[in-house]
Design a protein around this motif. Structure first.
Motif, PDB file in Angstrom:
ATOM      1  N   TYR A  79       1.009  -1.000  -0.162  1.00 38.49           N
ATOM      2  CA  TYR A  79      -0.113   0.000   0.090  1.00 38.49           C
ATOM      3  C   TYR A  79       0.926   1.204  -0.001  1.00 38.49           C
ATOM      4  O   TYR A  79       1.927   1.300   0.465  1.00 38.49           O
ATOM      5  CB  TYR A  79      -0.921   0.017   1.226  1.00 38.49           C
ATOM      6  N   PHE A  90      -8.571   2.068  -1.356  1.00 37.48           N
ATOM      7  CA  PHE A  90      -8.661   0.636  -0.900  1.00 37.48           C
ATOM      8  C   PHE A  90     -10.226  -0.020  -0.934  1.00 37.48           C
ATOM      9  O   PHE A  90     -10.157  -1.055  -1.316  1.00 37.48           O
ATOM     10  CB  PHE A  90      -8.245   0.802   0.551  1.00 37.48           C
ATOM     11  N   SER A  93      -9.886  -3.119  -3.506  1.00 41.55           N
ATOM     12  CA  SER A  93      -9.747  -4.417  -2.795  1.00 41.55           C
ATOM     13  C   SER A  93     -10.934  -5.280  -2.750  1.00 41.55           C
ATOM     14  O   SER A  93     -11.945  -4.968  -3.279  1.00 41.55           O
ATOM     15  CB  SER A  93      -9.352  -3.984  -1.307  1.00 41.55           C
ATOM     16  N   LYS A 107     -11.042  -6.427   2.549  1.00 37.41           N
ATOM     17  CA  LYS A 107     -11.620  -5.522   3.388  1.00 37.41           C
ATOM     18  C   LYS A 107     -11.776  -5.982   4.667  1.00 37.41           C
ATOM     19  O   LYS A 107     -11.794  -5.417   5.709  1.00 37.41           O
ATOM     20  CB  LYS A 107     -12.911  -4.925   2.868  1.00 37.41           C
TER      21      LYS A 107
END
Length: 544
Positions: free
Chosen positions: A223, A251, A255, A260
């Motif tokens: 990330y 995100f 994702s 998550k």
């Protein structure tokens, strides 16, 4: 590709000759003969380079000649114009070989390197002084075959009317790149956090150097959180929390459900009851942890996110609580499967409170698998605040320092040579001028070469420039002033796109851009890719 070199080590032109006019004349004759050897070796018909020498141009593999009073670059000057089909152009010699052969065949002993020649074309004045340069250029072509013999869009190059140097061109920073990559691999292998500080004047390539690490961290499924400070000054919370908000927004969009769920559980476990305080400051965090976490914000200092029962705490305790929660949040984001790159850009403009928070985060021993990168301009006023913070951080973790200076003259020559597909020996005169004019600044070098003074002639299939005009070109010392000057040369539609983009913030998506209502006769969506192409905007995700 297989390249066989002719052994010229025992030939006359490979040996030192007396410094006399007759010896030089004999050497030039030998170089011309070598050019004719290459001419036949690559299947070029007789007489082509003789015509080119007579006109001072390269590679005129053309079928028809006609008189024209209008030239694409020099309007009103009478000259002969050649025409041929696109297929015939593509079947001709590559630019690199054309330059080598023509510099040999047209060798008259009056090199245009000094700029005194009346020819205004890039290759027409460049000539070889000795065969060693020829050999070195052929070896360079063999070592970088894909670079010098890459597919070339003749028509596009002529329409652009300038040398298309990509804004992402990366030259002369290999050692600095190695330091950054070694820091990243150390974090990935050991889990111990590290920090790399990159300093340098504006335009030296700090941001692009960091972008290379961002590409690598994405390949490792990691990330990136990018916090960039602004010269105008801002609230202490706006940069750090905005960066976290942008990350969580990305995100949630990118994702899968499992990622998550894992992120949500890590945040709940590490942050605990402080989630509500963070959600108040970072609204996008609620998209990860879910609804139900809402608390009040301290109106006196937005940096102090507070929950129920702590609003009455003194300011220094509220700041300490904020630091604690941010450290816990960073620790929850960075894990072995998803390492974190946390970038603090333009630290010279950060306020003391933000620097204090950054120092606390990077010094936290509980945060693992995280590489911190701080960038700052070492010639700005705010630098005196950054250096003490870095010194203090060195007491807690390993810190590597990178100082970016100007590019070396040889590096600029490599840039010019590869951009123009011109042999390094022949590109040196132009590269020397570019280096002197730009003081070795990567940003200025790329912009200078793309400023319209170097143009591609579709008829002659060569890059052309006026050496005297380039020598007279003035470049502002300030990067800001230089970029302003470049913007004034843009078409109105391009300027409208930039104005709209500036209103949308540092990052924006295509959906938001489409929603913007602008009174204009232009289709700004169609103009947007062209603005990205010339380097004023950077496309993060194609089509989005």
């Amino acid at each position: 590709a297989f390249v066989n070199f002719i052994n010229l080590s025992k030939s006359i032109i490979m040996n030192e000759l007396p410094d006399s006019e007759s010896a030089k004349k004999a050497q030039r004759a030998d170089l011309q003969d070598l050019g004719h050897v290459f001419q036949r070796l690559f299947g070029v018909s007789d007489g082509i380079f003789d015509r080119m020498a007579a006109e001072g141009k390269h590679d005129k593999l053309l079928l028809e000649e006609e008189e024209s009073e209008d030239d694409i670059y020099d309007v009103g000057r009478k000259k002969r114009s050649k025409t041929c089909t696109e297929q015939e152009l593509n079947e001709g010699l590559p630019l690199y070989l054309v330059a080598v052969i023509a510099a040999l065949v047209n060798n008259k002993g009056n090199s245009g390197n000094s700029g005194s020649s009346s020819a205004a074309h890039a290759n027409s004045g460049e000539q070889y002084e000795n065969v060693k340069d020829v050999l070195n250029d052929l070896k360079a072509a063999s070592n970088k075959f894909e670079t010098y013999f890459r597919p070339f869009d003749w028509k596009k190059a002529s329409l652009l009317n300038h040398l298309p140097v990509p804004p992402s061109a990366f030259y002369g920073r290999q050692s600095e790149m190695s330091i950054l990559m070694n820091s990243l691999y150390s974090v990935l292998n050991s889990g111990q956090p590290m920090m790399t500080v990159v300093g340098g004047h504006s335009g030296m390539g700090k941001s692009y150097l960091v972008n290379q690490v961002k590409k690598m961290i994405h390949k490792k499924k990691g990330y990136v959180i990018d916090a960039k400070f602004d010269v105008a000054g801002c609230r202490p919370d706006s940069v750090l929390f905005a960066a976290l908000g942008a990350f969580f927004g990305w995100f949630v969009e990118k994702s899968d459900d499992d990622s998550k769920a894992q992120m949500r559980q890590r945040i709940i476990d590490d942050v605990g009851f402080g989630i509500g305080d963070l959600v108040q400051a970072i609204p996008n965090l609620s998209k990860v942890v879910g609804e139900g976490y809402t608390h009040n914000t301290n109106e006196n200092n937005p940096m102090m996110v507070v929950g129920e029962g702590v609003a009455a705490l003194p300011k220094h305790q509220l700041l300490h609580r904020s630091k604690f929660l941010l450290c816990k949040l960073a620790g929850a984001i960075a894990v072995a499967q998803h390492p974190l790159l946390l970038v603090f850009d333009d630290l010279q403009w950060a306020d003391e409170t933000s620097l204090s928070v950054i120092q606390t985060i990077v010094s936290d021993p509980d945060i693992r698998y995280c590489l911190y990168v701080g960038c700052y301009r070492d010639n700005e006023v705010g630098t005196q605040k950054v250096v003490p913070m870095i010194t203090e951080v060195k007491r807690h973790l390993n810190v590597f320092t990178i100082n970016l200076g100007p590019l070396e003259k040889e590096t600029v020559n490599t840039l010019v040579s590869e951009a123009m597909c011109l042999p390094p020996s022949l590109s040196q005169p132009l590269a020397a001028i570019v280096h002197t004019k730009t003081a070795g600044s990567p940003l200025f070098c790329v912009s200078f070469l793309s400023d319209g003074m170097i143009r591609f002639n579709l008829n002659t299939r060569c890059w052309e420039y006026d050496i005297k005009r380039i020598l007279m070109k003035e470049i502002p010392l300030s990067v800001v002033q230089y970029m302003k000057d470049q913007m004034t040369k843009l078409p109105l539609s391009y300027c409208l796109v930039l104005k709209l983009s500036s209103c949308l913030g540092r990052h924006f998506d295509l959906v938001t851009f489409l929603k913007a209502k602008v009174k204009s006769d232009y289709d700004l969506v169609k103009v947007l890719p062209f603005v990205c192409q010339i380097g004023f905007l950077h496309e993060i995700s194609p089509g989005k």
